[in-house]
Design a protein around this motif. Sequence first.
Motif, PDB file in Angstrom:
ATOM      1  N   SER A  29      -0.213  -6.848  18.073  1.00  0.00           N
ATOM      2  CA  SER A  29      -0.780  -6.300  16.837  1.00  0.00           C
ATOM      3  C   SER A  29       0.124  -6.494  15.627  1.00  0.00           C
ATOM      4  CB  SER A  29      -1.060  -4.806  17.016  1.00  0.00           C
ATOM      5  OG  SER A  29      -1.935  -4.593  18.091  1.00  0.00           O
ATOM      6  N   LEU A  30       1.192  -7.254  15.762  1.00  0.00           N
ATOM      7  CA  LEU A  30       2.126  -7.475  14.659  1.00  0.00           C
ATOM      8  C   LEU A  30       1.415  -8.188  13.513  1.00  0.00           C
ATOM      9  CD1 LEU A  30       5.128  -7.364  13.732  1.00  0.00           C
ATOM     10  CD2 LEU A  30       5.378  -9.625  14.744  1.00  0.00           C
ATOM     11  N   ARG A  31       1.456  -7.566  12.313  1.00  0.00           N
ATOM     12  CA  ARG A  31       0.787  -8.163  11.156  1.00  0.00           C
ATOM     13  C   ARG A  31       1.222  -7.454   9.883  1.00  0.00           C
ATOM     14  NH1 ARG A  31      -4.135  -5.308   9.381  1.00  0.00           N
ATOM     15  NH2 ARG A  31      -4.175  -3.328  10.476  1.00  0.00           N
ATOM     16  N   PRO A  32       1.017  -8.092   8.745  1.00  0.00           N
ATOM     17  CA  PRO A  32       1.249  -7.381   7.486  1.00  0.00           C
ATOM     18  C   PRO A  32       0.223  -6.252   7.351  1.00  0.00           C
ATOM     19  CG  PRO A  32       1.148  -9.745   7.114  1.00  0.00           C
ATOM     20  CD  PRO A  32       0.705  -9.497   8.533  1.00  0.00           C
ATOM     21  N   ASP A  33       0.631  -5.144   6.785  1.00  0.00           N
ATOM     22  CA  ASP A  33      -0.269  -4.014   6.584  1.00  0.00           C
ATOM     23  C   ASP A  33      -1.047  -4.224   5.283  1.00  0.00           C
ATOM     24  OD1 ASP A  33      -1.357  -1.328   6.815  1.00  0.00           O
ATOM     25  OD2 ASP A  33       0.038  -0.803   5.200  1.00  0.00           O
ATOM     26  N   PRO A  34      -2.351  -4.472   5.374  1.00  0.00           N
ATOM     27  CA  PRO A  34      -3.125  -4.804   4.170  1.00  0.00           C
ATOM     28  C   PRO A  34      -3.179  -3.674   3.142  1.00  0.00           C
ATOM     29  CG  PRO A  34      -4.572  -4.558   6.072  1.00  0.00           C
ATOM     30  CD  PRO A  34      -3.161  -4.477   6.575  1.00  0.00           C
ATOM     31  N   VAL A  35      -3.176  -2.434   3.584  1.00  0.00           N
ATOM     32  CA  VAL A  35      -3.239  -1.310   2.647  1.00  0.00           C
ATOM     33  C   VAL A  35      -1.988  -1.264   1.784  1.00  0.00           C
ATOM     34  CG1 VAL A  35      -3.350   1.201   2.440  1.00  0.00           C
ATOM     35  CG2 VAL A  35      -4.778   0.022   4.130  1.00  0.00           C
ATOM     36  N   SER A  36      -0.829  -1.429   2.395  1.00  0.00           N
ATOM     37  CA  SER A  36       0.403  -1.360   1.618  1.00  0.00           C
ATOM     38  C   SER A  36       0.563  -2.574   0.701  1.00  0.00           C
ATOM     39  CB  SER A  36       1.622  -1.228   2.539  1.00  0.00           C
ATOM     40  OG  SER A  36       1.798  -2.390   3.311  1.00  0.00           O
ATOM     41  N   ILE A  37       0.037  -3.716   1.115  1.00  0.00           N
ATOM     42  CA  ILE A  37       0.119  -4.905   0.266  1.00  0.00           C
ATOM     43  C   ILE A  37      -0.680  -4.690  -1.020  1.00  0.00           C
ATOM     44  CG2 ILE A  37      -0.518  -7.350   0.069  1.00  0.00           C
ATOM     45  CD1 ILE A  37       0.033  -7.543   3.097  1.00  0.00           C
ATOM     46  N   ALA A  38      -1.825  -4.060  -0.886  1.00  0.00           N
ATOM     47  CA  ALA A  38      -2.687  -3.839  -2.042  1.00  0.00           C
ATOM     48  C   ALA A  38      -2.250  -2.637  -2.880  1.00  0.00           C
ATOM     49  CB  ALA A  38      -4.122  -3.642  -1.574  1.00  0.00           C
TER      50      ALA A  38
END
Length: 72
Positions: A29-38
């Motif tokens: 499940s390793l991935r950039p966190d889309p909420v924090s990016i936005a």
Amino acid sequence: MLMQQFKEVEAVTSELREALARAGVVLPSLRPDPVSIAHRYIPPLVELGRCSMEVARQLTDALTEHSRGERG
């Protein structure tokens, strides 16, 4: 600015994925966190996600070995 943060968190996530793979660990499940990016006011986060107990053991072993200097 948003695009730069996205590229940076993508790069860090890839580096982490590769380093973990060298230690024999795969976090599915390793991935950039889309909420924090936005988000405007918090830095981008890398989501480590969930893993099985076996993967958690592998990660623990890899970190323990590294802290003892047993891995390059």
